[in-house]
Structures are given as C-alpha cells and as structure tokens.
Motif scaffolding. Structure first.
Motif, short mmCIF file in Angstrom:
data_model
loop_
_atom_site.label_atom_id
_atom_site.label_comp_id
_atom_site.label_asym_id
_atom_site.label_seq_id
_atom_site.Cartn_x
_atom_site.Cartn_y
_atom_site.Cartn_z
N SER A 51 -7.11 -10.37 18.44
CA SER A 51 -8.48 -10.16 18.90
C SER A 51 -9.43 -10.38 17.74
CB SER A 51 -8.66 -8.76 19.48
OG SER A 51 -8.71 -7.79 18.44
N SER A 52 -10.72 -10.32 18.04
CA SER A 52 -11.72 -10.53 16.99
C SER A 52 -11.72 -9.42 15.95
CB SER A 52 -13.12 -10.66 17.62
OG SER A 52 -13.44 -9.48 18.35
N ASN A 53 -11.12 -8.28 16.30
CA ASN A 53 -11.07 -7.14 15.38
C ASN A 53 -9.78 -7.08 14.57
OD1 ASN A 53 -13.60 -6.15 16.27
ND2 ASN A 53 -12.63 -5.15 18.03
N ALA A 54 -8.98 -8.10 14.66
CA ALA A 54 -7.70 -8.11 13.94
C ALA A 54 -7.93 -7.94 12.44
CB ALA A 54 -6.97 -9.42 14.20
N GLY A 55 -7.09 -7.11 11.83
CA GLY A 55 -7.15 -6.90 10.39
C GLY A 55 -8.06 -5.78 9.95
N GLN A 56 -8.82 -5.20 10.87
CA GLN A 56 -9.71 -4.11 10.47
C GLN A 56 -8.91 -2.88 10.05
OE1 GLN A 56 -12.52 -3.39 13.62
NE2 GLN A 56 -13.80 -5.14 13.05
N VAL A 57 -7.89 -2.55 10.84
CA VAL A 57 -7.00 -1.43 10.52
C VAL A 57 -5.56 -1.91 10.72
CG1 VAL A 57 -6.33 0.93 11.03
CG2 VAL A 57 -8.72 0.24 11.31
N SER A 58 -4.73 -1.72 9.73
CA SER A 58 -3.35 -2.18 9.85
C SER A 58 -2.41 -1.26 9.09
CB SER A 58 -3.21 -3.61 9.32
OG SER A 58 -3.54 -3.66 7.93
N LYS A 59 -1.15 -1.33 9.46
CA LYS A 59 -0.11 -0.54 8.80
C LYS A 59 1.08 -1.44 8.50
CE LYS A 59 -1.31 3.82 11.10
NZ LYS A 59 -0.80 4.97 11.90
N LYS A 60 1.63 -1.29 7.31
CA LYS A 60 2.81 -2.06 6.91
C LYS A 60 3.88 -1.11 6.40
CE LYS A 60 2.83 -4.64 3.18
NZ LYS A 60 2.58 -5.76 2.23
N LEU A 61 5.05 -1.19 7.01
CA LEU A 61 6.18 -0.36 6.61
C LEU A 61 7.23 -1.25 5.95
CD1 LEU A 61 7.60 2.50 6.78
CD2 LEU A 61 8.71 1.61 8.85
N CYS A 62 7.63 -0.89 4.75
CA CYS A 62 8.66 -1.63 4.01
C CYS A 62 9.83 -0.71 3.72
CB CYS A 62 8.10 -2.18 2.71
SG CYS A 62 6.77 -3.38 2.90
N ILE A 63 11.03 -1.19 4.00
CA ILE A 63 12.25 -0.47 3.67
C ILE A 63 13.10 -1.40 2.82
CG2 ILE A 63 14.26 0.76 4.55
CD1 ILE A 63 12.79 1.10 7.20
N LYS A 64 13.32 -1.02 1.58
CA LYS A 64 14.03 -1.90 0.65
C LYS A 64 15.11 -1.12 -0.10
CE LYS A 64 13.27 -5.16 -3.15
NZ LYS A 64 12.27 -5.78 -4.05
N ALA A 65 16.29 -1.71 -0.12
CA ALA A 65 17.41 -1.07 -0.83
C ALA A 65 17.21 -1.19 -2.33
CB ALA A 65 18.72 -1.72 -0.43
N PHE A 66 17.62 -0.17 -3.07
CA PHE A 66 17.61 -0.23 -4.52
C PHE A 66 18.64 -1.24 -5.00
CE2 PHE A 66 16.26 4.42 -4.15
CZ PHE A 66 14.92 4.12 -4.32
N ASP A 67 18.36 -1.88 -6.11
CA ASP A 67 19.29 -2.86 -6.66
C ASP A 67 20.66 -2.25 -6.96
OD1 ASP A 67 17.34 -4.81 -6.51
OD2 ASP A 67 16.68 -4.53 -8.60
N SER A 68 20.65 -0.96 -7.27
CA SER A 68 21.90 -0.28 -7.60
C SER A 68 22.75 0.00 -6.36
CB SER A 68 21.59 1.05 -8.30
OG SER A 68 20.79 1.88 -7.48
N GLY A 69 22.12 -0.11 -5.17
CA GLY A 69 22.85 0.13 -3.93
C GLY A 69 23.06 1.59 -3.59
N ASN A 70 22.35 2.49 -4.29
CA ASN A 70 22.55 3.93 -4.06
C ASN A 70 21.39 4.59 -3.32
OD1 ASN A 70 20.66 3.80 -6.06
ND2 ASN A 70 21.63 5.34 -7.39
N GLY A 71 20.61 3.81 -2.57
CA GLY A 71 19.51 4.40 -1.82
C GLY A 71 18.49 3.36 -1.42
N TYR A 72 17.37 3.83 -0.89
CA TYR A 72 16.32 2.95 -0.39
C TYR A 72 14.94 3.51 -0.75
CZ TYR A 72 20.09 1.12 2.58
OH TYR A 72 21.26 0.58 3.04
N MET A 73 13.97 2.62 -0.81
CA MET A 73 12.58 3.02 -0.93
C MET A 73 11.89 2.71 0.40
SD MET A 73 10.11 4.37 -2.65
CE MET A 73 10.63 4.33 -4.39
N ILE A 74 11.30 3.73 1.00
CA ILE A 74 10.55 3.56 2.25
C ILE A 74 9.08 3.70 1.92
CG2 ILE A 74 10.17 4.39 4.60
CD1 ILE A 74 13.00 5.44 4.64
N SER A 75 8.31 2.64 2.15
CA SER A 75 6.89 2.63 1.77
C SER A 75 6.02 2.33 2.99
CB SER A 75 6.63 1.57 0.70
OG SER A 75 7.43 1.80 -0.44
N LEU A 76 4.95 3.08 3.13
CA LEU A 76 3.96 2.84 4.18
C LEU A 76 2.60 2.60 3.54
CD1 LEU A 76 3.12 2.84 7.20
CD2 LEU A 76 2.60 5.28 6.93
#
Length: 229
Positions: A135-160
């Motif tokens: 719509s014409s209002n696209a981008g006014q408010v947005s949310k991005k969720l990222c889930i990325k494993a640690f390089d060590s393989g012992n967990g994850y970072m969850i970012s909003l």
C-alpha cells in the motif's frame, strides 16, 4: 480485568530471579489466553515459556485461531482468524527488572513456525512484517526478526528490530539463547503448530459434525496481537 492481568505479568517479569553463577533463567508465567473451545472464561490458560537475559526477556506462547459458524444446512465451523506463535520482547530497566509497558511483539505464522522448527545448529532465518505492505503506507512501521546461530554452534541470537518512520524511532532487542533454550522453543512450536492451525478442532470433532457455539474472542479484549502494546 486486562489491567490486572497486565499488572500481574509485569510483576512476574520484574520479580524474576537468577540462581548464583547463572546469567539467565527460563521460567513460566501466568496471564490470559482463551484455550477453551466454548469461550468459557474459566477455561482460559496462559503459560508462556520465558527466557530472561541481562538486557531483555523473550516470551513465546500460542495464540489460537478464532472460528465462525458456517451458514449452511450442514453446519460446522471455519477459521475466521489464523493463530500464531507470539514472541514478546521486554527491555530490561534494571537488574532483574523488565518493562512490560515497552514490550514489542512478533507473531509467527504457521509457515514461519516451520522455518524456526527446521533450523539447524548453523542456520539463520529472517522474517519481515509490515502491516501496510503493498500500500502507499508501506515502510512506515515495520518489524524484522532475525534468528542466527552462533559460529560456535552452541546457541542462537534472536534479534527484533522495530522501525517507526512516523515517530522516527528504532527499537532493537537482542536475546542470546542457549542450545537447550532453543530446543525448548522448537519443541513447543512443534507441539503448538496443529493447534494454531485449528487442526485440533478438526481431528476432535464428532462424526456428526461440530455442535455448539464457536470460540469467540473480542478483538478489543484480546491484547495478544502483534501490533498492540
């Protein structure tokens, strides 16, 4: 009633305690969710899985679909609003205290839940939500969720990341989770997936069809929506 529930959950979050030598603690809280198929207030249960960290907390809980009656001679119900797995992020406001009023939510659809469940020890997933997309209002408010494993393989970072170009604000939450905590998230999502799709109602219906009143949730009373505070 809603104010009392919010106050209760806020106190529960703020009173979370760590054991000696540990940086975080996963816990269960009590709040509001309509798990009753008939809309019976006495059947409401809310038991999110919550992970407490030094800078923020993360809770996950299912939001069940709502149903409406089918206007036909056969009768029955159909899904009116899809369910989701709701992630709730609360910023820390001091040692062992979290600000429930400044929470941000992200609702995972069934397909997005599938992406989370299928993640391996070295995978990453990213989800983007915009209520005004296409719509014409696209981008006014947005949310991005990222889930990325640690390089060590012992967990994850969850970012909003929550971007509001109207208010010119940008909020970010970063929650490191252990392998064990992420395993609980995946298992909980796997268990809840048929329920947020409404398939539990489908498999539990009587051979003659579903009788009785459908589940009813007043949108104004249901505060577990992604774009509500």
């Amino acid at each position: 009633m809603l104010k009392q529930c919010r106050s209760l959950l806020s106190r529960s979050l703020q009173s979370a305690k760590w054991g000696d030598g540990f940086e975080s603690r996963a816990a269960f809280s009590t709040s509001l969710q309509d798990f009753a198929a008939t809309g019976n207030a006495n059947g409401r249960v809310f038991a999110p899985y919550t992970i407490y960290k030094g800078k923020a907390s993360l809770s996950i809980s299912p939001v069940l679909p709502t149903f409406v009656k089918i206007d036909s001679d056969i009768g029955g119900l159909k899904v009116n609003r899809r369910g989701s797995m709701m992630l709730t992020f609360c910023p820390a406001i001091g040692e062992r205290k979290y600000d429930w009023e400044q929470r941000q939510k992200f609702a995972l659809s069934p397909t997005e839940v599938g992406s989370l469940i299928s993640m391996g020890a070295h995978d990453a997933s990213e989800f983007y939500h915009d209520p005004s997309m296409k719509s014409s209002n696209a981008g006014q408010v947005s949310k991005k969720l990222c889930i990325k494993a640690f390089d060590s393989g012992n967990g994850y970072m969850i970012s909003l990341t929550v971007t509001n170009n109207i208010l010119k604000s940008n909020e970010q939450f970063n929650i490191p989770v252990t392998t064990a905590e992420f395993a609980v998230l995946k298992t909980a999502c796997s268990f809840a997936l048929p329920h947020i799709m409404g398939w539990d109602r489908l498999t539990n219906q009587s051979p003659k069809g579903i009788k009785g009143s459908p589940s009813k949730v007043n949108p104004k009373q249901h505060f577990d929506l992604e774009w509500d505070r």
